[in-house]
Design a protein around this motif. Structure first.
Motif, short mmCIF file in Angstrom:
data_model
loop_
_atom_site.label_atom_id
_atom_site.label_comp_id
_atom_site.label_asym_id
_atom_site.label_seq_id
_atom_site.Cartn_x
_atom_site.Cartn_y
_atom_site.Cartn_z
N GLU A 1 0.79 -1.21 -0.03
CA GLU A 1 -0.03 -0.11 -0.10
C GLU A 1 1.01 1.09 -0.03
OE1 GLU A 1 -2.05 -0.39 3.65
OE2 GLU A 1 -3.46 -2.20 2.86
N SER B 1 0.45 5.36 0.60
CA SER B 1 -0.47 6.42 0.82
C SER B 1 -0.07 7.97 0.77
CB SER B 1 -1.06 6.18 2.38
OG SER B 1 -1.52 4.85 2.54
N THR C 1 -5.34 5.71 -0.36
CA THR C 1 -4.25 4.51 -0.36
C THR C 1 -4.29 3.82 -1.71
OG1 THR C 1 -4.12 4.23 1.74
CG2 THR C 1 -3.45 2.45 0.47
#
Length: 141
Positions: A81, A83, A125
């Motif tokens: 991920e 972000s 994200t």
């Protein structure tokens, strides 16, 4: 690491980078080193490439800190991920053959098992999943 905060436990890593040019290089290094430490050499190159693309996108469009989080999930999947504080989701676009950019999300879509975006409290994200090779019995991640 002076320019990134690292929280890492076996099988989980999370970093935060200032929105500065060196963030891409630092993210690549940390992801590569962590995956090798976890014994996931088979997905290291593609993970580093995709993280590099997403962190670069964040640098181009956001001004705040960039977060990278990575962990293996049940079912032989690596979740990654990235972000940033910009709430707008990225848009996949078709780049012309002479465009210098615009292929990052296409690369993520082609190289990953699945990918997507989700809104966060402070931004968004972008995530992707990579399939991991089956582990031998008794092997830890």
């Amino acid at each position: 690491m002076s320019d990134s905060a690292l929280a890492s436990t076996p099988g989980f890593a999370e970093w935060s980078f200032p929105a500065e040019a060196g963030a891409v290089r630092t993210a690549r290094t940390l992801v590569r080193d962590t995956l090798r430490e976890w014994g996931l050499d088979s997905v290291t190159d593609v993970t580093v490439l995709l993280v590099s693309e997403l962190v670069t996108n964040s640098l181009r469009h956001a001004t705040g800190p960039i977060g990278v989080r990575m962990y293996p999930r049940a079912g032989h999947v690596l979740q990654v991920e990235v972000s940033d504080p910009l709430p707008d989701p990225p848009r996949e676009r078709a780049a012309a053959s002479d465009d210098e950019g615009g292929r990052g999300l296409q690369l993520v879509a082609l190289a990953s098992r699945r990918w997507g975006t989700r809104p966060g409290v402070n931004g968004k994200t972008v995530w992707f999943e990579l399939s991991l090779p089956p582990r031998e019995p008794g092997e830890d991640t």
